[in-house]
Design an enzyme around this catalytic site. Sequence first.
Site, PDB file in Angstrom:
ATOM      1  N   GLU A 298       0.772  -1.277   0.041  1.00  0.00           N
ATOM      2  CA  GLU A 298      -0.261  -0.011  -0.085  1.00  0.00           C
ATOM      3  C   GLU A 298       0.812   1.297   0.120  1.00  0.00           C
ATOM      4  O   GLU A 298       0.474   2.051  -0.807  1.00  0.00           O
ATOM      5  CB  GLU A 298      -0.916  -0.136   1.354  1.00  0.00           C
TER       6      GLU A 298
ATOM      7  N   CYS B 229       0.471   1.351   7.351  1.00  0.00           N
ATOM      8  CA  CYS B 229      -0.242   1.760   6.135  1.00  0.00           C
ATOM      9  C   CYS B 229      -1.392   2.738   6.555  1.00  0.00           C
ATOM     10  O   CYS B 229      -1.662   3.669   5.585  1.00  0.00           O
ATOM     11  CB  CYS B 229      -0.466   0.669   5.488  1.00  0.00           C
TER      12      CYS B 229
END
Length: 127
Positions: A52, A88
């Site tokens: 991500e 993330c």
Amino acid sequence: MPLYSVAKQAAARAYVPYSRFPVGAALRLKDGSLISGCNVENASYGLCNCAERTAIFSAIAQGKQAADFDSLLIYMPGETLYSPCGACRQVIVEFFAPDAEIFATCDSGLCKHWKVNELLPGAFTLD
Ligand code: THU
């Protein structure tokens, strides 16, 4: 190409000699264009970078504007569905709108999704 296919193809490029767990991500911009990322590991484990964050950092490095970020899909192999890690989530909060959708998928066909503000309630921001 569908978001899922882009994320799954990105997973094939993952550098994962330690976990052997390839992850792909596809960031969708509001104009429909896609930017992918994969996880990149390191012998110094704390420096591993998730798929991500690779996709988000790549988008910024290519000059894309956070205001244009629409959604993010994560592909992980296998039958178990995972959710984004805390690092993330903080990076997602930095660049995506609170009501933007984050999707997680795996080979089982299962899919979960969250709004950004569900992933990290009460997030630290300097807004
Ligand atoms: N990892 C991701 O790339 N995305 C996630 O959502 C969860 C975990 C990777 C897998 C492995 O490389 C681990 O994080 C290393 O920190």
